[in-house]
Motif scaffolding. Sequence first.
Motif, PDB file in Angstrom:
ATOM      1  N   ALA A 344       0.833  -1.212   0.000  1.00 35.39           N
ATOM      2  CA  ALA A 344       0.000   0.000   0.000  1.00 35.39           C
ATOM      3  C   ALA A 344       0.860   1.251   0.000  1.00 35.39           C
ATOM      4  CB  ALA A 344      -0.932  -0.010   1.212  1.00 35.39           C
ATOM      5  N   ALA A 345       1.952   1.249   0.753  1.00 39.89           N
ATOM      6  CA  ALA A 345       2.854   2.397   0.768  1.00 39.89           C
ATOM      7  C   ALA A 345       3.441   2.634  -0.619  1.00 39.89           C
ATOM      8  CB  ALA A 345       3.968   2.174   1.787  1.00 39.89           C
ATOM      9  N   PHE A 346       3.799   1.556  -1.306  1.00 44.16           N
ATOM     10  CA  PHE A 346       4.332   1.685  -2.666  1.00 44.16           C
ATOM     11  C   PHE A 346       3.290   2.291  -3.604  1.00 44.16           C
ATOM     12  CE2 PHE A 346       5.066  -0.251  -6.899  1.00 44.16           C
ATOM     13  CZ  PHE A 346       6.308   0.314  -7.173  1.00 44.16           C
ATOM     14  N   ILE A 347       2.054   1.837  -3.486  1.00 40.79           N
ATOM     15  CA  ILE A 347       0.982   2.356  -4.333  1.00 40.79           C
ATOM     16  C   ILE A 347       0.702   3.824  -4.033  1.00 40.79           C
ATOM     17  CG2 ILE A 347      -1.539   2.240  -4.580  1.00 40.79           C
ATOM     18  CD1 ILE A 347      -1.300  -0.769  -4.729  1.00 40.79           C
ATOM     19  N   LEU A 348       0.685   4.178  -2.763  1.00 41.63           N
ATOM     20  CA  LEU A 348       0.350   5.544  -2.365  1.00 41.63           C
ATOM     21  C   LEU A 348       1.422   6.556  -2.763  1.00 41.63           C
ATOM     22  CD1 LEU A 348      -1.128   4.793   1.171  1.00 41.63           C
ATOM     23  CD2 LEU A 348      -2.414   5.608  -0.818  1.00 41.63           C
ATOM     24  N   THR A 349       2.665   6.144  -2.782  1.00 44.17           N
ATOM     25  CA  THR A 349       3.754   7.079  -3.082  1.00 44.17           C
ATOM     26  C   THR A 349       4.174   7.053  -4.551  1.00 44.17           C
ATOM     27  OG1 THR A 349       5.420   5.396  -2.480  1.00 44.17           O
ATOM     28  CG2 THR A 349       4.673   6.889  -0.742  1.00 44.17           C
ATOM     29  N   ASN A 350       3.671   6.107  -5.317  1.00 40.04           N
ATOM     30  CA  ASN A 350       4.092   5.954  -6.701  1.00 40.04           C
ATOM     31  C   ASN A 350       3.590   7.117  -7.554  1.00 40.04           C
ATOM     32  OD1 ASN A 350       5.426   4.685  -8.774  1.00 40.04           O
ATOM     33  ND2 ASN A 350       3.872   3.132  -9.121  1.00 40.04           N
ATOM     34  N   LYS A 351       4.225   7.337  -8.706  1.00 43.91           N
ATOM     35  CA  LYS A 351       3.857   8.454  -9.583  1.00 43.91           C
ATOM     36  C   LYS A 351       2.743   8.099 -10.550  1.00 43.91           C
ATOM     37  CE  LYS A 351       7.750   7.355 -12.656  1.00 43.91           C
ATOM     38  NZ  LYS A 351       9.016   7.852 -13.225  1.00 43.91           N
ATOM     39  N   VAL A 352       2.252   6.859 -10.483  1.00 44.88           N
ATOM     40  CA  VAL A 352       1.130   6.446 -11.314  1.00 44.88           C
ATOM     41  C   VAL A 352       0.312   5.405 -10.546  1.00 44.88           C
ATOM     42  CG1 VAL A 352       2.526   4.669 -12.448  1.00 44.88           C
ATOM     43  CG2 VAL A 352       0.454   5.473 -13.565  1.00 44.88           C
ATOM     44  N   TYR A 353      -1.009   5.462 -10.746  1.00 39.77           N
ATOM     45  CA  TYR A 353      -1.894   4.453 -10.166  1.00 39.77           C
ATOM     46  C   TYR A 353      -2.904   4.050 -11.236  1.00 39.77           C
ATOM     47  CZ  TYR A 353      -5.309   2.092  -7.239  1.00 39.77           C
ATOM     48  OH  TYR A 353      -6.165   1.161  -6.698  1.00 39.77           O
ATOM     49  N   LEU A 422      -5.749   4.542   2.674  1.00 42.25           N
ATOM     50  CA  LEU A 422      -5.229   4.958   3.971  1.00 42.25           C
ATOM     51  C   LEU A 422      -6.128   4.478   5.113  1.00 42.25           C
ATOM     52  CD1 LEU A 422      -4.033   8.584   3.132  1.00 42.25           C
ATOM     53  CD2 LEU A 422      -2.582   6.666   3.816  1.00 42.25           C
ATOM     54  N   TYR A 423      -7.416   4.422   4.871  1.00 45.04           N
ATOM     55  CA  TYR A 423      -8.350   3.934   5.892  1.00 45.04           C
ATOM     56  C   TYR A 423      -8.044   2.486   6.250  1.00 45.04           C
ATOM     57  CZ  TYR A 423     -12.729   2.031   7.746  1.00 45.04           C
ATOM     58  OH  TYR A 423     -13.658   1.373   8.510  1.00 45.04           O
ATOM     59  N   VAL A 424      -7.855   1.637   5.237  1.00 41.77           N
ATOM     60  CA  VAL A 424      -7.541   0.233   5.523  1.00 41.77           C
ATOM     61  C   VAL A 424      -6.189   0.139   6.227  1.00 41.77           C
ATOM     62  CG1 VAL A 424      -7.185  -2.045   4.520  1.00 41.77           C
ATOM     63  CG2 VAL A 424      -8.893  -0.525   3.545  1.00 41.77           C
ATOM     64  N   CYS A 425      -5.215   0.940   5.784  1.00 42.12           N
ATOM     65  CA  CYS A 425      -3.910   0.940   6.455  1.00 42.12           C
ATOM     66  C   CYS A 425      -4.060   1.303   7.926  1.00 42.12           C
ATOM     67  CB  CYS A 425      -2.968   1.935   5.765  1.00 42.12           C
ATOM     68  SG  CYS A 425      -2.418   1.447   4.126  1.00 42.12           S
ATOM     69  N   ALA A 426      -4.886   2.303   8.223  1.00 40.53           N
ATOM     70  CA  ALA A 426      -5.072   2.743   9.606  1.00 40.53           C
ATOM     71  C   ALA A 426      -5.684   1.629  10.456  1.00 40.53           C
ATOM     72  CB  ALA A 426      -5.951   3.993   9.643  1.00 40.53           C
ATOM     73  N   VAL A 427      -6.658   0.905   9.905  1.00 41.53           N
ATOM     74  CA  VAL A 427      -7.287  -0.180  10.667  1.00 41.53           C
ATOM     75  C   VAL A 427      -6.292  -1.322  10.887  1.00 41.53           C
ATOM     76  CG1 VAL A 427      -9.176  -1.829  10.737  1.00 41.53           C
ATOM     77  CG2 VAL A 427      -9.559   0.444   9.793  1.00 41.53           C
ATOM     78  N   VAL A 428      -5.472  -1.616   9.883  1.00 38.56           N
ATOM     79  CA  VAL A 428      -4.457  -2.661  10.037  1.00 38.56           C
ATOM     80  C   VAL A 428      -3.454  -2.260  11.117  1.00 38.56           C
ATOM     81  CG1 VAL A 428      -2.545  -3.854   8.902  1.00 38.56           C
ATOM     82  CG2 VAL A 428      -4.712  -3.546   7.692  1.00 38.56           C
ATOM     83  N   VAL A 429      -3.017  -1.013  11.112  1.00 35.57           N
ATOM     84  CA  VAL A 429      -2.089  -0.536  12.147  1.00 35.57           C
ATOM     85  C   VAL A 429      -2.743  -0.630  13.523  1.00 35.57           C
ATOM     86  CG1 VAL A 429      -0.871   1.495  13.023  1.00 35.57           C
ATOM     87  CG2 VAL A 429      -0.767   0.935  10.592  1.00 35.57           C
ATOM     88  N   ARG A 430      -4.003  -0.266  13.620  1.00 40.50           N
ATOM     89  CA  ARG A 430      -4.712  -0.402  14.899  1.00 40.50           C
ATOM     90  C   ARG A 430      -4.709  -1.841  15.385  1.00 40.50           C
ATOM     91  NH1 ARG A 430     -10.996  -0.868  14.845  1.00 40.50           N
ATOM     92  NH2 ARG A 430     -10.209  -2.890  14.092  1.00 40.50           N
ATOM     93  N   ASP A 431      -4.971  -2.784  14.473  1.00 48.04           N
ATOM     94  CA  ASP A 431      -4.979  -4.192  14.870  1.00 48.04           C
ATOM     95  C   ASP A 431      -3.604  -4.669  15.304  1.00 48.04           C
ATOM     96  OD1 ASP A 431      -7.644  -4.288  14.307  1.00 48.04           O
ATOM     97  OD2 ASP A 431      -7.465  -5.478  12.469  1.00 48.04           O
ATOM     98  N   ILE A 432      -2.554  -4.088  14.729  1.00 45.96           N
ATOM     99  CA  ILE A 432      -1.199  -4.452  15.146  1.00 45.96           C
ATOM    100  C   ILE A 432      -0.908  -3.918  16.551  1.00 45.96           C
ATOM    101  CG2 ILE A 432       1.256  -4.041  14.687  1.00 45.96           C
ATOM    102  CD1 ILE A 432       0.589  -4.107  11.697  1.00 45.96           C
ATOM    103  N   LEU A 433      -1.312  -2.691  16.814  1.00 44.95           N
ATOM    104  CA  LEU A 433      -1.057  -2.086  18.123  1.00 44.95           C
ATOM    105  C   LEU A 433      -1.998  -2.616  19.194  1.00 44.95           C
ATOM    106  CD1 LEU A 433      -0.471   1.624  17.025  1.00 44.95           C
ATOM    107  CD2 LEU A 433       1.249  -0.066  17.692  1.00 44.95           C
ATOM    108  N   LEU A 434      -3.206  -3.014  18.790  1.00 43.49           N
ATOM    109  CA  LEU A 434      -4.195  -3.569  19.720  1.00 43.49           C
ATOM    110  C   LEU A 434      -4.611  -4.943  19.204  1.00 43.49           C
ATOM    111  CD1 LEU A 434      -6.399  -0.367  20.129  1.00 43.49           C
ATOM    112  CD2 LEU A 434      -4.646  -1.194  21.709  1.00 43.49           C
TER     113      LEU A 434
END
Length: 494
Positions: A344-353, A422-434
């Motif tokens: 997801a980070a690669f997709i979000l920062t890439n110059k094309v989607y 970013l929403y899915v990334c945020a939920v995944v990070v939440r599940d990692i921390l909690l």
Amino acid sequence: MTSVHEDRPVPPTRQDDVASAGSELIGGPVGRWARLGGSRLTPVRVVALVMIGMFALGMVQKLPCYNWAWFQGTSSQYTHACYSDIPHLFVGRGFSDGLMPYFDRLSGDMDFLEYPVLTGLFMEVASWFTPSGGTIQYREQIYWLVNCGMLMVCAVVIAVCVARTHRRRPWDGLLVALAPAFALTATINWDLFAIALTAAGMLMWSRGRSLMFGILIGLATAAKLYPVLLLGPLFVLCLRAGRWREFGAAVLGTAGSWLLVNLPVMLAAPEGWKKFYSFSQEREVDFGSFWLIITQSTGVSLKHEQVNTYAVVLMVLACAGIAWLALTAPRRPRFAQLAFLVVAAFILTNKVYSPQYVLWLIPLAALALPRWRHFLIWQACEVMYFLGIWMYLAYTTSGDKHQGLPTDGYHLAILLHLIGTLYVCAVVVRDILLPDRDVVRRDGSDDPSGGVLDRAPDVFALGRAAAPDWREAHQVQGPRVQWGVPQGGVTAAD
């Protein structure tokens, strides 16, 4: 203590409110006294059949283009949202003339095929089954159909691999099979081939076959660049678990299979082989990226060298943050969670989607976050982007008619894609921390897709996770439920 039935699939209708509500269409949630496993329609077979059905619906959605819009004018294929690269590149990349990829120079806007070697082979094999006689329109139609048949096999492989990666959660494969964006984008390009190899590789890793995982990831990287990114999360997780032998086997397998495929073409046709890499470097800011919003909104022209540098810096920073998260989390994150975050980070920062890039994330999202509500919110954003890019192209190619979506509307579609991811990334990070919020771990599981990492003790961590008493308190031992309240017939006592 917890009673965990290792051979009993987890019924999603008992864990997921959306799945439970959706099941009313086919008779409602699984009952308490339901006899599971007595039918020939096993979960994996159901997932495969659903995938075939949804793939076929995606093909039906392309019918206006198949019948006429690909061949009559430019904007019609955009107003009907049924564009595909496949028929156009049959002619544009020399397959209709029998040219050999990478070896024969092209006469159009591209001097050589701009795809990795295994994808080029996939395209070439499809051309072998395309008749050499008849009109060019007929041959393009048949070429698309042949590719669809081959890509359907890849789609079924992806869904089945996802269904089998988490042994007790085969129904999570339905997230892939029923994903609206999957059906809409599956036949735009050839990405499914690399994704199928990646999904098979993750299945092998979950079974503890690290060398086979590496071989498949190397082959996937020879078809599309992004699968090699999975070695990054694996490195961090093996660092925390001290599993260097398995990581080394994965790296050797990846390098060996990639070289085996690429080296012959690299030596025999170096100029054609490097076209994919030079094209990726020289490509200007393109559709779907936040870089495009910046350039079109401000009027500032960013050269591709600048964007390449900025994108690499952002990607490195994102990977550093993901690595820190992996090494400081209270429990070692699951492999699928980190894999999703890195891609997801690669997709979000890439110059094309390109719209089909969502296919890269769908299997990873099904493994990292098997929750229908979050998944469907994200899919809704991606469907809006799918419609947005075609309506924008219709607007820019319809001349004075201006049929479609103007620039500001397209920027909104891009923002929806970015916010959804970013929403899915945020939920995944939440599940990692909690970890108690992680639905996969609620039955006492640790990392079902982690292979040798599953239930492995930590040997290295940072921050609070490095404290011995903290590690001991959060170490999964046997079938005890450490996070959350178990559901679906599993009982626990404090």
